[in-house]
Design an enzyme around this catalytic site. Structure first.
Site, PDB file in Angstrom:
ATOM      1  N   LEU A   9      17.287  23.922 -35.679  1.00  0.00           N
ATOM      2  CA  LEU A   9      17.001  25.046 -34.774  1.00  0.00           C
ATOM      3  C   LEU A   9      17.919  25.172 -32.898  1.00  0.00           C
ATOM      4  O   LEU A   9      17.895  25.589 -33.228  1.00  0.00           O
ATOM      5  CB  LEU A   9      15.895  24.389 -35.149  1.00  0.00           C
ATOM      6  CG  LEU A   9      15.048  25.727 -34.389  1.00  0.00           C
ATOM      7  CD1 LEU A   9      15.428  27.032 -34.888  1.00  0.00           C
ATOM      8  CD2 LEU A   9      13.124  25.065 -34.852  1.00  0.00           C
ATOM      9  N   ASP A  64      18.710  12.522 -23.339  1.00  0.00           N
ATOM     10  CA  ASP A  64      18.002  12.479 -24.009  1.00  0.00           C
ATOM     11  C   ASP A  64      16.622  12.602 -23.793  1.00  0.00           C
ATOM     12  O   ASP A  64      16.377  12.347 -22.753  1.00  0.00           O
ATOM     13  CB  ASP A  64      18.624  10.857 -23.653  1.00  0.00           C
ATOM     14  CG  ASP A  64      17.746  10.079 -24.909  1.00  0.00           C
ATOM     15  OD1 ASP A  64      17.177  10.462 -25.516  1.00  0.00           O
ATOM     16  OD2 ASP A  64      18.313   8.693 -24.961  1.00  0.00           O
ATOM     17  N   ASN A 103      12.305  21.383 -28.360  1.00  0.00           N
ATOM     18  CA  ASN A 103      12.608  21.630 -29.937  1.00  0.00           C
ATOM     19  C   ASN A 103      13.067  20.061 -29.775  1.00  0.00           C
ATOM     20  O   ASN A 103      12.857  19.917 -31.272  1.00  0.00           O
ATOM     21  CB  ASN A 103      14.017  22.459 -30.455  1.00  0.00           C
ATOM     22  CG  ASN A 103      14.838  22.229 -31.007  1.00  0.00           C
ATOM     23  OD1 ASN A 103      14.536  22.573 -32.168  1.00  0.00           O
ATOM     24  ND2 ASN A 103      15.956  21.461 -30.847  1.00  0.00           N
ATOM     25  N   SER A 152       5.709  22.172 -31.985  1.00  0.00           N
ATOM     26  CA  SER A 152       4.930  21.105 -32.614  1.00  0.00           C
ATOM     27  C   SER A 152       5.294  20.979 -34.186  1.00  0.00           C
ATOM     28  O   SER A 152       6.761  21.124 -34.616  1.00  0.00           O
ATOM     29  CB  SER A 152       3.543  21.980 -32.826  1.00  0.00           C
ATOM     30  OG  SER A 152       2.520  20.741 -33.624  1.00  0.00           O
ATOM     31  N   TYR A 208       4.995  11.404 -38.235  1.00  0.00           N
ATOM     32  CA  TYR A 208       4.923  12.820 -37.152  1.00  0.00           C
ATOM     33  C   TYR A 208       3.839  13.461 -36.968  1.00  0.00           C
ATOM     34  O   TYR A 208       4.144  13.828 -36.040  1.00  0.00           O
ATOM     35  CB  TYR A 208       6.260  13.014 -38.847  1.00  0.00           C
ATOM     36  CG  TYR A 208       6.515  14.316 -38.661  1.00  0.00           C
ATOM     37  CD1 TYR A 208       7.382  14.218 -37.602  1.00  0.00           C
ATOM     38  CD2 TYR A 208       6.240  15.593 -38.665  1.00  0.00           C
ATOM     39  CE1 TYR A 208       8.005  15.379 -37.112  1.00  0.00           C
ATOM     40  CE2 TYR A 208       6.553  17.082 -38.553  1.00  0.00           C
ATOM     41  CZ  TYR A 208       7.505  16.408 -37.499  1.00  0.00           C
ATOM     42  OH  TYR A 208       8.472  17.778 -37.465  1.00  0.00           O
ATOM     43  N   LYS A 247       2.628  14.973 -34.018  1.00  0.00           N
ATOM     44  CA  LYS A 247       2.349  16.616 -33.931  1.00  0.00           C
ATOM     45  C   LYS A 247       1.250  17.263 -33.202  1.00  0.00           C
ATOM     46  O   LYS A 247       1.023  17.633 -32.876  1.00  0.00           O
ATOM     47  CB  LYS A 247       2.967  17.550 -34.732  1.00  0.00           C
ATOM     48  CG  LYS A 247       4.624  16.892 -35.182  1.00  0.00           C
ATOM     49  CD  LYS A 247       5.039  17.089 -33.554  1.00  0.00           C
ATOM     50  CE  LYS A 247       7.035  18.285 -33.901  1.00  0.00           C
ATOM     51  NZ  LYS A 247       7.511  18.406 -32.791  1.00  0.00           N
ATOM     52  N   THR A 292      15.907  23.541 -40.883  1.00  0.00           N
ATOM     53  CA  THR A 292      15.755  22.790 -39.699  1.00  0.00           C
ATOM     54  C   THR A 292      17.165  21.055 -39.829  1.00  0.00           C
ATOM     55  O   THR A 292      17.220  21.351 -38.503  1.00  0.00           O
ATOM     56  CB  THR A 292      14.834  22.835 -39.229  1.00  0.00           C
ATOM     57  OG1 THR A 292      13.865  21.865 -39.406  1.00  0.00           O
ATOM     58  CG2 THR A 292      14.277  24.364 -39.022  1.00  0.00           C
TER      59      THR A 292
END
Length: 281
Positions: A14, A56, A83, A134, A148, A152, A183
């Site tokens: 993305l 980074d 992103n 997110s 994950y 988020k 993505t």
């Protein structure tokens, strides 16, 4: 109107789509990644409106250097799009403490680092916009996504609260909750797949990894369309504070909202009267 847009994780997925769409729309783009030479090659080589710089996101020093490079080249930063991220898949007991920390380091502290470096520029301008990716997994807990989702859900709370910190200085915030988009999140470069170590989880782990890998490239969401939608939000006078992206995400968030309302109502009898009980005469 042309804006200076800083994009993290612009080397693939993305992030590449966002940078390409922004350049095509006439914006000045600061495209960042851990391997800047690959970022520049992916975006078609040197361009007048493009600055490629190393970043980074787990390094605050990198973030500060990228923000300074953007100001040195273009004089300002109008929009930060956080992103960059990755995905540690698996069941909680099979994700090591080190992996859990690494997941949160990249997906939560990463965008915090970049935002911390950019905010002084935006405050000085008394204008700017922080957009952070997110996930629908930041609102809806899901099987095999415990690390994950933890990262988020943290992004959600941070961004929702950051709004109140920075609004007085003309700075907008938007948190983006995409559903399934093509993505590259599920490619091996972005995902750490679990190795079954606990017999109880082995069959489920093997089946789930196979199912998720087969999904890669088949997701319904078009990342180029998502990138254009983000640029539309960046151009709004009063941008969305929360952007639920994709029909699957909207359906999931609606279901979660109904569930929360139902849970709140179910809690009313037990939890609605827990204040101080004054029994004095």
């Amino acid at each position: 109107m042309s804006k200076v847009i800083l994009v993290t994780g612009a080397g693939r997925g993305l992030g590449t789509d966002i940078a390409r769409e922004a350049l095509a729309a006439g914006h000045q783009v600061v495209a960042t990644g851990r391997r800047p030479e690959e970022v520049e090659k992916t975006l078609g080589g040197p361009q007048d409106n493009l600055l490629v710089t190393k970043l980074d996101v787990t390094s605050l020093e990198d973030a500060e250097a990228a923000a300074q490079a953007a100001v040195d080249r273009f004089g300002r930063i109008d929009v930060l799009i956080n992103n960059a991220g990755n995905f540690f898949a698996g069941y909680f007991e099979e994700i090591t403490p080190a992996q859990m920390r690494q997941q949160i380091e990249t997906n939560l502290f990463g965008p915090m680092n970049v935002t911390r470096a950019v905010l002084p520029v935006l405050r000085k301008q008394r204008a700017g916009h922080v957009i952070t990716l997110s996930s629908s997994a930041g609102i809806i807990g899901q099987e095999f996504c415990v690390a994950y989702a933890a990262s988020k859900f943290g992004v959600e709370g941070w961004m929702e609260s950051l709004r109140y910190d920075v609004e007085p200085y003309g700075i907008h915030t938007t948190v983006v909750e995409p559903g399934f988009f093509r993505t590259e999140l599920l490619v091996d470069a972005s995902t750490t797949w679990p190795v079954p170590t606990i017999a109880d989880y082995a069959e489920r782990t093997t089946a789930t990894v196979a199912a998720w890998k087969s999904m890669n490239g088949q997701q319904s969401g078009d990342p180029a369309k998502l990138a254009r939608a983000l640029l539309t939000i960046a151009d709004q006078d009063k941008p969305l504070q929360r952007f639920v992206a994709g029909a699957d995400a909207i359906e999931g968030v609606e279901a979660k909202a109904r569930e929360l309302l139902a849970q709140a109502e179910a809690s009313r009898e037990l939890g609605g009267d827990l204040g101080h009980d004054d029994t004095s005469a």
